[in-house]
Design a protein around this motif. Structure first.
Motif, PDB file in Angstrom:
ATOM      1  N   PRO A 189       0.815  -1.225   0.000  1.00 26.04           N
ATOM      2  CA  PRO A 189       0.000   0.000   0.000  1.00 26.04           C
ATOM      3  C   PRO A 189       0.848   1.274   0.000  1.00 26.04           C
ATOM      4  N   ILE A 190       1.967   1.267   0.769  1.00 27.34           N
ATOM      5  CA  ILE A 190       2.852   2.437   0.789  1.00 27.34           C
ATOM      6  C   ILE A 190       3.490   2.632  -0.578  1.00 27.34           C
ATOM      7  N   GLN A 191       3.926   1.539  -1.214  1.00 22.01           N
ATOM      8  CA  GLN A 191       4.529   1.634  -2.539  1.00 22.01           C
ATOM      9  C   GLN A 191       3.508   2.156  -3.548  1.00 22.01           C
ATOM     10  N   ALA A 192       2.261   1.703  -3.408  1.00 20.74           N
ATOM     11  CA  ALA A 192       1.200   2.200  -4.300  1.00 20.74           C
ATOM     12  C   ALA A 192       1.007   3.704  -4.112  1.00 20.74           C
ATOM     13  N   LEU A 193       1.067   4.163  -2.856  1.00 22.25           N
ATOM     14  CA  LEU A 193       0.913   5.586  -2.563  1.00 22.25           C
ATOM     15  C   LEU A 193       2.061   6.392  -3.163  1.00 22.25           C
ATOM     16  N   LYS A 194       3.293   5.864  -3.041  1.00 20.80           N
ATOM     17  CA  LYS A 194       4.447   6.569  -3.625  1.00 20.80           C
ATOM     18  C   LYS A 194       4.323   6.656  -5.147  1.00 20.80           C
TER      19      LYS A 194
ATOM     20  N   LEU B 156      -4.867   5.997   3.106  1.00 21.13           N
ATOM     21  CA  LEU B 156      -3.669   5.712   3.905  1.00 21.13           C
ATOM     22  C   LEU B 156      -2.904   6.977   4.288  1.00 21.13           C
ATOM     23  N   GLU B 157      -2.728   7.890   3.343  1.00 23.23           N
ATOM     24  CA  GLU B 157      -1.973   9.113   3.613  1.00 23.23           C
ATOM     25  C   GLU B 157      -2.652   9.939   4.704  1.00 23.23           C
ATOM     26  N   THR B 158      -3.983  10.020   4.629  1.00 25.39           N
ATOM     27  CA  THR B 158      -4.740  10.768   5.645  1.00 25.39           C
ATOM     28  C   THR B 158      -4.579  10.118   7.012  1.00 25.39           C
ATOM     29  N   GLU B 159      -4.690   8.795   7.047  1.00 23.51           N
ATOM     30  CA  GLU B 159      -4.534   8.074   8.317  1.00 23.51           C
ATOM     31  C   GLU B 159      -3.138   8.289   8.900  1.00 23.51           C
TER      32      GLU B 159
END
Length: 630
Positions: free
Chosen positions: A94-99, A128-131
């Motif tokens: 999920p973090i990689q997807a956000l990046k 995810l970024e908001t959380e």
């Protein structure tokens, strides 16, 4: 779902066996606390589960769908990274997807943009970024551009904690979260936030902590590591204490029976029968087994010692109009206080508020800007600092203590030896004659504590003494301090420890203001929460009722008018009753720690469970009402 299974684990270092043939299971949703004396294998067990260490024998099986995540006391980071960059180094899809999504915002490659959007959907990464930012905000980390190398130790710990909690939220796989002393170096506000977060989060947790309030609020199972075994207690810390007492009572009864049999068999052994038949050989083997049980030592050292402390004179310590600031940062403003004989004072406040600075000024280790300090001629300070001790790593523990004195003085001219004093603080004979380099981190902290106390001061100053100390040692220290006849100042974020020891609180409330509160720490917290602690001036009262609360409302709180009359009255009642329930809970826990009668322990445990349920119901309803007002 089963996360972890371990069968017959054994681990030794040299001749020291940490644990032998222990087995356990961790299932989804379990919240487990490990309780053990330092040096008995807590950290080693965690490393074996993490795959960082191998057991001598036995097997650990981790479900292939489970990710094990560790929040350690030692935090590794690149000092040049910003807080946001550090957070984004998480190794998860999920973090990689956000990046990738952030990169796609500046890209003209349509295929890359479509792929990034698809990954955000697949890994459910939109929120995810908001959380992540919400967690950082709740942990009081607001400057995401700050470099990691510029942060204080407490800030680094909070950022690392935010990263870990984000990881558990980001991963949609099953996660086992392992936390080793997560509350160390967090102030009370942060500890309470983390406590509330973990208690309500749907996670699986294995926790090592010395904070008993934190343990009780978060965990529903206690693993006790003692005498190379692992004992599982389903329930609260009070349940663990009750079960431990029952086990020790049963063991003592077994030892009594073995002693009676041992005396009879000893007479037979002394006759030395010449005919060594199979039957007599079997009896000889049984004799040695009985002897081992009969000679089991279950007696605990008592701390009811009558200390021969240097007499306190009429003048103890008086501070007059002390001021201290660093540039625009005001830590102390016209602070005055006169210490009385036998007074036990707790100092609380947020990290960086000036607590340690005050301790240093009192001892002349740091200059003040202005004011006067008068110290009595008979005063001998004993200072336990966060920095630790300097010592020769190859020196033996017993020799390190004997360098101060061979004996510790008691009243009426009596003494106890350095070795006996070490045993009181849980250093067995084998450890006493080991080099300091062989001690665990927690054992070195305990030795530091011993070094301070063994010098027989009459004014103790403790700066975060509970960090890295295990629960058995904390219990010993609490008993010691309760019997201590001199003066005592404690800076600590351990609420349970403070409630047991201090009866007077000096609270750093910002901008150099220090509130003088007569009462235990939980009472101070309850009253400050009702009043809404901030840097605004407050009435110097030790209790607050619902009428006081209404009078102290500010315009920003006018949203309470949105509540109905009935809901408003309910909120006021809850805010009045919660401090009373907290106080009752603290009183019951205090009684449980000092009670030996099984029937009384059972009754107190039932009362504790009832009070805790009432308190939880009040807290949940309070949150509902607060949300209605927002």
């Amino acid at each position: 779902m089963n996360y972890v299974s371990a069968e017959n684990l054994t681990k030794s270092y040299g001749i020291k066996t940490l644990f032998k043939n222990i087995s356990f299971h961790i299932n989804e949703g379990d919240k487990i606390a490990i309780v053990a004396k330092n040096g008995t294998g807590k950290s080693t067990l965690l490393k074996i589960i993490l795959g960082k260490e191998i057991a001598d024998s036995g097997e650990v099986v981790i479900n292939k769908d489970v990710q094990v995540v560790l929040f350690d006391q030692e935090i590794e980071f690149d000092s040049q990274l910003s807080v946001e960059e550090f957070m984004m180094t998480l190794d998860s899809k999920p973090i990689q997807a956000l990046k990738n999504y952030h990169q796609s915002l500046h890209s003209t490659d349509q295929k890359f943009i479509e792929k990034a959007l698809a990954e955000m959907e697949i890994h459910k990464a939109w929120d995810l970024e908001t959380e992540m930012k919400q967690i950082l905000s709740q942990l009081k980390i607001t400057n995401l551009e700050a470099k990691m190398g510029t942060l204080s130790g407490g800030q680094i710990k909070r950022v690392a904690l935010a990263k870990l909690l984000t990881e558990t939220r980001a991963e949609h796989r099953h996660v086992l979260l392992i936390m080793d002393e997560p509350t160390n170096h967090l102030d009370v506000e942060m500890v309470e936030w983390l406590e509330n977060y973990l208690s309500k989060a749907m996670i699986t947790l294995l926790l090592v902590t010395h904070d008993r309030y934190f343990l009780d609020s978060v965990c529903d199972t206690v693993w006790e590591m003692e005498d190379q075994n692992l004992y599982v207690h389903n329930g609260s810390y009070a349940t663990y204490l009750e079960n431990k007492m029952i086990r020790e009572d049963n063991l003592n009864a077994t030892i009594d029976k073995a002693n009676n049999l041992y005396r009879k068999e000893l007479e037979w052994m002394r006759r030395q029968p010449k005919a060594r038949t199979t039957k007599s050989k079997s009896r000889i083997d049984a004799f040695y087994d009985t002897e081992k049980v009969a000679k089991t030592n279950t007696k605990k050292q008592s701390l009811e010692l009558d200390f021969e402390m240097k007499r306190l004179g009429k003048k103890i310590l008086e501070l007059k109009n002390i001021n201290k600031s660093y540039g625009d940062l005001v830590l102390l403003k016209d602070f005055s206080y006169s210490f009385q004989r036998g007074e036990k004072v707790g100092i609380v406040g947020k990290n960086g508020a000036g607590k340690s600075t005050l301790l240093n000024i009192i001892q002349g280790l740091e200059p003040k800007n202005s004011g006067e300090i008068e110290t009595g001629e008979t005063i001998k300070f004993g200072y336990f600092s966060q920095k630790g001790l300097q010592y020769n790593e190859e020196e033996r523990v017993i020799d390190f203590i004997k360098n101060i004195s061979e004996n510790f003085p008691l009243a009426n001219g009596r003494t106890i030896s350095a070795s006996q004093f070490l045993r009181i603080f849980l250093f067995d004979d084998q450890t006493q004659y080991s080099p300091i380099s062989k001690l665990s981190g927690g054992e070195k902290r305990r030795l530091h504590l011993m070094y301070v106390l063994y010098q027989n001061p009459n004014f103790l100053i403790f700066d975060e003494p509970t960090n890295d100390l295990d629960l058995p040692t904390l219990t010993v220290l609490e008993n010691f301090l309760q019997n201590f006849a001199g003066c005592l100042i404690i800076v600590s974020h351990d609420r349970y420890f403070m409630d047991r020891i201090v009866d007077h609180v000096l609270a750093f409330e910002g901008d150099g203001k220090i509130k003088d509160f007569v009462g235990i720490f939980s009472e101070y917290r309850a009253s400050s929460e009702v009043r809404g602690t901030s840097s605004e001036p407050k009435k110097e009262t030790t209790q607050t009722n619902s009428n006081d609360f209404k009078q102290n409302q500010t315009p920003s709180n006018s949203t309470k008018k949105k509540l109905s009359f009935k809901e408003q009255r309910e909120l006021e009642t809850i805010e009045k009753e919660m401090p009373e329930l907290e106080k009752k809970r603290a009183e019951i826990l205090e009684k449980l720690n000092n009670e030996a009668d099984y029937e009384k322990i059972a009754a107190l445990s039932a009362d504790l469970e009832k009070i805790s349920e009432q308190l939880e119901e009040h807290e949940m309803r309070w949150l509902e009402l607060q949300e209605m007002m927002s």
